[in-house]
Design a protein around this motif. Structure first.
Motif, mmCIF file in Angstrom:
data_model
loop_
_atom_site.group_PDB
_atom_site.id
_atom_site.type_symbol
_atom_site.label_atom_id
_atom_site.label_comp_id
_atom_site.label_asym_id
_atom_site.label_seq_id
_atom_site.Cartn_x
_atom_site.Cartn_y
_atom_site.Cartn_z
ATOM 1 N N VAL A 1 57.084 43.363 33.217
ATOM 2 C CA VAL A 1 56.576 42.707 34.426
ATOM 3 C C VAL A 1 56.204 43.814 35.410
ATOM 4 C CG1 VAL A 1 57.064 41.068 36.271
ATOM 5 C CG2 VAL A 1 58.141 40.775 34.022
ATOM 6 N N THR A 2 54.931 43.915 35.767
ATOM 7 C CA THR A 2 54.502 45.040 36.596
ATOM 8 C C THR A 2 53.123 44.769 37.170
ATOM 9 O OG1 THR A 2 54.406 47.474 36.638
ATOM 10 C CG2 THR A 2 53.423 46.370 34.718
ATOM 11 N N GLY A 3 52.514 45.784 37.763
ATOM 12 C CA GLY A 3 51.174 45.650 38.317
ATOM 13 C C GLY A 3 50.960 46.594 39.477
ATOM 14 N N ALA A 4 49.694 46.823 39.812
ATOM 15 C CA ALA A 4 49.351 47.738 40.897
ATOM 16 C C ALA A 4 48.113 47.243 41.627
ATOM 17 C CB ALA A 4 49.108 49.144 40.339
ATOM 18 N N LEU A 5 48.100 47.477 42.922
ATOM 19 C CA LEU A 5 46.964 47.091 43.766
ATOM 20 C C LEU A 5 46.339 48.318 44.410
ATOM 21 C CD1 LEU A 5 48.419 44.011 45.719
ATOM 22 C CD2 LEU A 5 47.155 44.013 43.548
ATOM 23 N N ARG A 6 45.116 48.143 44.875
ATOM 24 C CA ARG A 6 44.461 49.140 45.719
ATOM 25 C C ARG A 6 44.725 48.791 47.186
ATOM 26 N NH1 ARG A 6 40.212 52.022 43.607
ATOM 27 N NH2 ARG A 6 39.010 51.716 45.524
ATOM 28 N N ILE B 1 42.953 44.335 42.617
ATOM 29 C CA ILE B 1 43.690 44.884 41.486
ATOM 30 C C ILE B 1 43.281 46.336 41.268
ATOM 31 C CG2 ILE B 1 44.202 44.648 39.016
ATOM 32 C CD1 ILE B 1 45.125 42.239 40.577
ATOM 33 N N ASP B 2 44.258 47.231 41.097
ATOM 34 C CA ASP B 2 43.926 48.603 40.711
ATOM 35 C C ASP B 2 43.729 48.603 39.190
ATOM 36 O OD1 ASP B 2 44.063 51.387 39.890
ATOM 37 O OD2 ASP B 2 44.739 51.808 41.932
ATOM 38 N N ALA C 1 52.588 40.651 43.084
ATOM 39 C CA ALA C 1 51.550 41.411 43.776
ATOM 40 C C ALA C 1 50.245 40.628 43.773
ATOM 41 C CB ALA C 1 51.350 42.769 43.099
ATOM 42 N N PHE C 2 50.110 39.766 42.780
ATOM 43 C CA PHE C 2 48.915 38.919 42.692
ATOM 44 C C PHE C 2 48.711 38.112 43.968
ATOM 45 C CE2 PHE C 2 46.677 35.016 41.423
ATOM 46 C CZ PHE C 2 45.572 35.554 40.769
ATOM 47 N N ASP C 3 49.811 37.718 44.600
ATOM 48 C CA ASP C 3 49.707 36.899 45.808
ATOM 49 C C ASP C 3 49.213 37.691 47.014
ATOM 50 O OD1 ASP C 3 50.499 34.519 44.584
ATOM 51 O OD2 ASP C 3 52.617 35.034 44.803
ATOM 52 N N SER C 4 49.133 39.008 46.873
ATOM 53 C CA SER C 4 48.601 39.848 47.950
ATOM 54 C C SER C 4 47.137 40.186 47.748
ATOM 55 C CB SER C 4 49.411 41.154 48.038
ATOM 56 O OG SER C 4 50.761 40.902 48.348
ATOM 57 N N THR C 5 46.546 39.691 46.638
ATOM 58 C CA THR C 5 45.142 40.016 46.373
ATOM 59 C C THR C 5 44.206 39.124 47.178
ATOM 60 O OG1 THR C 5 45.016 38.474 44.495
ATOM 61 C CG2 THR C 5 45.657 40.756 44.024
ATOM 62 N N ILE C 6 43.013 39.617 47.354
ATOM 63 C CA ILE C 6 41.937 38.783 47.913
ATOM 64 C C ILE C 6 41.068 38.337 46.744
ATOM 65 C CG2 ILE C 6 41.936 39.894 50.177
ATOM 66 C CD1 ILE C 6 39.543 41.562 49.246
ATOM 67 N N GLY C 7 40.584 37.107 46.820
ATOM 68 C CA GLY C 7 39.750 36.608 45.739
ATOM 69 C C GLY C 7 40.536 36.399 44.467
ATOM 70 N N THR C 8 41.486 35.445 44.493
ATOM 71 C CA THR C 8 42.369 35.269 43.342
ATOM 72 C C THR C 8 41.621 34.891 42.069
ATOM 73 O OG1 THR C 8 42.812 32.986 44.060
ATOM 74 C CG2 THR C 8 44.399 34.682 44.720
ATOM 75 N N SER C 9 40.510 34.194 42.198
ATOM 76 C CA SER C 9 39.736 33.820 41.015
ATOM 77 C C SER C 9 39.202 35.058 40.305
ATOM 78 C CB SER C 9 38.591 32.885 41.394
ATOM 79 O OG SER C 9 37.820 32.551 40.256
ATOM 80 N N ASP C 10 38.614 35.968 41.058
ATOM 81 C CA ASP C 10 38.115 37.213 40.477
ATOM 82 C C ASP C 10 39.266 38.059 39.946
ATOM 83 O OD1 ASP C 10 35.512 36.523 41.079
ATOM 84 O OD2 ASP C 10 35.442 37.700 42.936
ATOM 85 N N GLU D 1 40.382 36.897 36.534
ATOM 86 C CA GLU D 1 39.475 37.313 35.466
ATOM 87 C C GLU D 1 39.679 38.783 35.113
ATOM 88 O OE1 GLU D 1 37.589 35.390 33.611
ATOM 89 O OE2 GLU D 1 38.178 33.623 34.780
ATOM 90 N N GLN D 2 39.947 39.596 36.115
ATOM 91 C CA GLN D 2 40.204 41.011 35.856
ATOM 92 C C GLN D 2 41.472 41.193 35.018
ATOM 93 O OE1 GLN D 2 40.258 42.424 39.912
ATOM 94 N NE2 GLN D 2 38.154 43.161 39.793
ATOM 95 N N LEU D 3 42.504 40.435 35.326
ATOM 96 C CA LEU D 3 43.757 40.546 34.575
ATOM 97 C C LEU D 3 43.583 40.072 33.141
ATOM 98 C CD1 LEU D 3 46.370 39.415 37.246
ATOM 99 C CD2 LEU D 3 45.692 41.739 36.602
ATOM 100 N N ILE D 4 42.778 39.048 32.949
ATOM 101 C CA ILE D 4 42.469 38.592 31.588
ATOM 102 C C ILE D 4 41.761 39.710 30.821
ATOM 103 C CG2 ILE D 4 41.082 36.981 30.237
ATOM 104 C CD1 ILE D 4 41.641 34.911 32.517
#
Length: 221
Positions: free
Chosen positions: A95-100, A105-106, A127-136, A139-142
């Motif tokens: 369980v992880t992830g990184a943002l810019r 999403i980074d 961290a996903f909940d801190s992103t802008i444009g959750t739809s995009d 798709e990036q995570l997919i």
């Protein structure tokens, strides 16, 4: 909406909590420490002990510190090493992830973490909940090969974010799993499942008796 196969993931910090969550009917463990600060990476010793002691799949959180999800190159190098070590000792998932800094999403850093997992399922955490444009972002995570996304729909709780979570479930189809998390307890788990259509629920372990009530409600919803 009937979802008899709802999976319950329990977030725990200790060996005792992991064993109790299993007795109470949890289907999966997310192991971390410092849950009050959103969770950070547990020790290798604790992770190995829980893997040895429980039959449940153990997903481990890889997050080097509390605060934001924007990491330096040095922090990412550390996280990659922790992912690799977790794989060696036998975790079932990461369980992880990184943002810019612009709340996207980074891609480079997150891809490196997925590659370090060497085929194990990887959940992109809240961290996903801190992103802008959750739809995009979804798709990036997919495209990155993520297996799951843990989200409250960008709201303080999953129930408040239910409409957004439902839209993500519809968008994801069978390409990635949406895991609802955030303030889900026995009094609202049915509403969250009914309103979102999720098949996986994430909750913080708060005691064996309450966990048993929670899992029983989730599984019959």
């Amino acid at each position: 909406m009937n979802h008899p196969l709802t999976l319950v993931e329990a977030a725990v910090e200790t060996l005792e909590a992991a064993l109790a969550a299993g007795r109470a009917g949890a289907d999966r463990i997310e192991l971390c420490v410092n849950l009050d600060d959103g969770g950070t990476t547990p020790s290798t010793g604790l992770t190995a002990a829980i893997i040895d002691a429980t039959k449940l799949p153990v997903f481990v959180l890889i997050r080097p510190r509390a605060g934001d999800f924007v990491y330096s190159d040095e922090e990412i190098d550390l996280m990659i090493r922790e992912v690799e070590t977790a794989c060696i000792i036998g975790v079932a998932g990461i369980v992880t992830g990184a943002l810019r800094s612009d709340h996207t999403i980074d891609i480079v850093q997150t891809r490196a973490l997925v590659e370090a997992a060497a085929g194990l399922p990887v959940t992109f955490h809240r961290a996903f909940d801190s992103t802008i444009g959750t739809s995009d972002a979804l798709e990036q995570l997919i495209d990155l090969g993520m297996t799951r996304v843990l989200t409250s729909g960008g709201a303080p709780t999953a129930l408040e974010g239910a409409d957004v979570i439902a839209a993500l479930v519809n968008q994801a189809r069978d390409r990635i799993s949406i895991v609802a998390g955030g303030g889900i307890r026995e009094h609202n788990v049915s509403d969250v499942i009914r309103r979102t259509g999720v098949r996986e629920i994430h909750t913080r372990f708060v005691g064996e008796a309450r966990m048993k009530d929670f899992t029983e409600i989730a599984k019959r919803t």
